[in-house]
Design a protein around this motif. Structure first.
Motif, mmCIF file in Angstrom:
data_model
loop_
_atom_site.group_PDB
_atom_site.id
_atom_site.type_symbol
_atom_site.label_atom_id
_atom_site.label_comp_id
_atom_site.label_asym_id
_atom_site.label_seq_id
_atom_site.Cartn_x
_atom_site.Cartn_y
_atom_site.Cartn_z
ATOM 1 N N TYR A 139 -55.812 15.826 81.496
ATOM 2 C CA TYR A 139 -56.032 16.795 80.428
ATOM 3 C C TYR A 139 -56.942 16.200 79.358
ATOM 4 C CZ TYR A 139 -51.882 19.050 82.420
ATOM 5 O OH TYR A 139 -50.986 19.647 83.271
ATOM 6 N N ASP A 187 -56.680 20.222 75.323
ATOM 7 C CA ASP A 187 -56.328 21.041 76.483
ATOM 8 C C ASP A 187 -54.988 21.747 76.267
ATOM 9 O OD1 ASP A 187 -56.668 22.097 79.026
ATOM 10 O OD2 ASP A 187 -57.211 20.167 79.912
ATOM 11 N N ILE A 200 -51.354 22.330 78.443
ATOM 12 C CA ILE A 200 -50.532 22.026 79.616
ATOM 13 C C ILE A 200 -49.801 23.306 79.999
ATOM 14 C CG2 ILE A 200 -48.578 20.705 80.513
ATOM 15 C CD1 ILE A 200 -49.380 18.444 78.625
#
Length: 338
Positions: A190, A194, A196
């Motif tokens: 990532y 970003d 998740i």
């Protein structure tokens, strides 16, 4: 007080000049926030690997008309790792020197130009619990008894491109005949801003779970052999549920990284330290027993090429994740029908 001043001047202890370091592009170069050793944040000029570092060193005589004898004037560009438990030793991985003036004397204030061309800056600047990686310029006037020097720190960030391989993470948590959970994250690498995206599936639930969360753990490792130090720091806590799940239930996960203080993953930096990140799944039952499952993830910094809103990032990641799940499900259905 006068006797002390005369004593210092006689032996040359009083500094007779001031040094100032000015970058050529100081008006246009970006600055970045960076944490200092005392935990505060300050802004420094931002550089990347391969960029040229150039500017001027201004030497100002404090007493006009009084000459300053010296054994040379130089400027250095230094990349250095300091381990807090070994403060006497500085581990330099970059050390460049430019001589600005030969031994002699200055009769007036003077400015010297310098340039370090396409400087290699292999690692990202980092300040941790037990280690500090810093880059700085140091200008020095060499003298017989006491050198006059000035340092200026800069910040270096390492940029990466999208990883070619970025597989999803699938794991299981199980206690025989009591609990069986599968959890899945959309990828394993990532960037620092970003999202998740994942899901948790409860396949068997025979114990009463009252709380469930995902933590982001930063693990800093310094030293080698018997002198290894590990520092774990919980960067984020994300509550997945508060209450008892039932068999067959699935819970979506959506964790935004941009709001947390993260660095790229750093592995075996100059054989001195590492910084790794983990997703830690925590389950707590009604008797306060805790169950853990930990998985390492890789964090990286990308350049500001495309800027998307956080909601756009989340929806794109969710669509990709749902798409991959539907493709997998349809493939399984075909196999079963065959």
């Amino acid at each position: 007080m006068r006797k002390i001043f005369l004593y210092m001047s006689f032996f040359g202890f009083g500094q007779t000049a001031e040094i100032d370091i000015v970058l050529n592009d100081w008006e246009t170069r970006k600055k970045a926030e960076h944490k200092t050793e005392d935990g505060k944040k300050d802004k420094y000029f931002l550089f990347y690997d391969g960029e040229t570092v150039s500017g001027k060193v201004n030497v100002t005589l404090k007493t006009p008309g009084k000459r300053l004898e010296h054994y040379g004037i130089k400027i250095e560009f230094v990349g250095q790792i300091d381990l807090y438990y070994d403060r006497g030793n500085h581990h330099e991985f970059v050390s460049l020197v430019k001589d600005l003036a030969r031994p002699g004397e200055l009769s007036q204030s003077q400015t010297f130009d310098f340039e370090f061309t396409h400087v290699e800056k292999p690692y990202e600047s980092y300040t941790g619990q037990n280690v500090k990686l810093r880059y700085f310029l140091r200008a020095t006037i060499s003298r017989r008894l006491n050198d006059i020097s000035k340092e200026m720190d800069i910040v270096v960030q390492t940029l990466c491109s999208y990883p070619e391989l970025n597989s999803s993470i699938k794991m299981e948590v199980g206690i025989e005949d009591c609990l069986h959970i599968e959890f899945e994250y959309n990828k394993s690498k990532y960037h620092l801003r970003d999202v998740i995206v994942g899901k948790i599936y409860f396949l068997l639930v025979r114990i009463k779970i009252k709380h469930m969360e995902i933590d982001i753990i930063k693990r800093e490792t310094t030293g080698t052999g018997p002198s290894v130090y590990h520092e774990n720091d919980t960067i984020a806590k994300y509550e997945i549920m508060d209450g008892a799940p039932v068999k067959g239930e699935s819970i979506p996960i959506r964790l935004f990284l941009a709001g947390y203080e993260l660095t790229p993953t750093m592995r075996d930096i100059n054989k001195k330290f590492s910084v790794r990140y983990y997703l830690n799944l925590v389950l707590i039952d009604e008797e306060e027993r805790r169950y853990f499952k930990q998985q390492e993830i890789t964090l990286w910094r990308k350049g500001d090429i495309v800027r998307r809103s956080m909601s756009q990032q989340a929806s794109i990641a969710a669509q990709r994740f749902e798409g991959s799940n539907s493709e997998t499900a349809s493939a399984q259905a075909k196999e079963e029908s065959n």
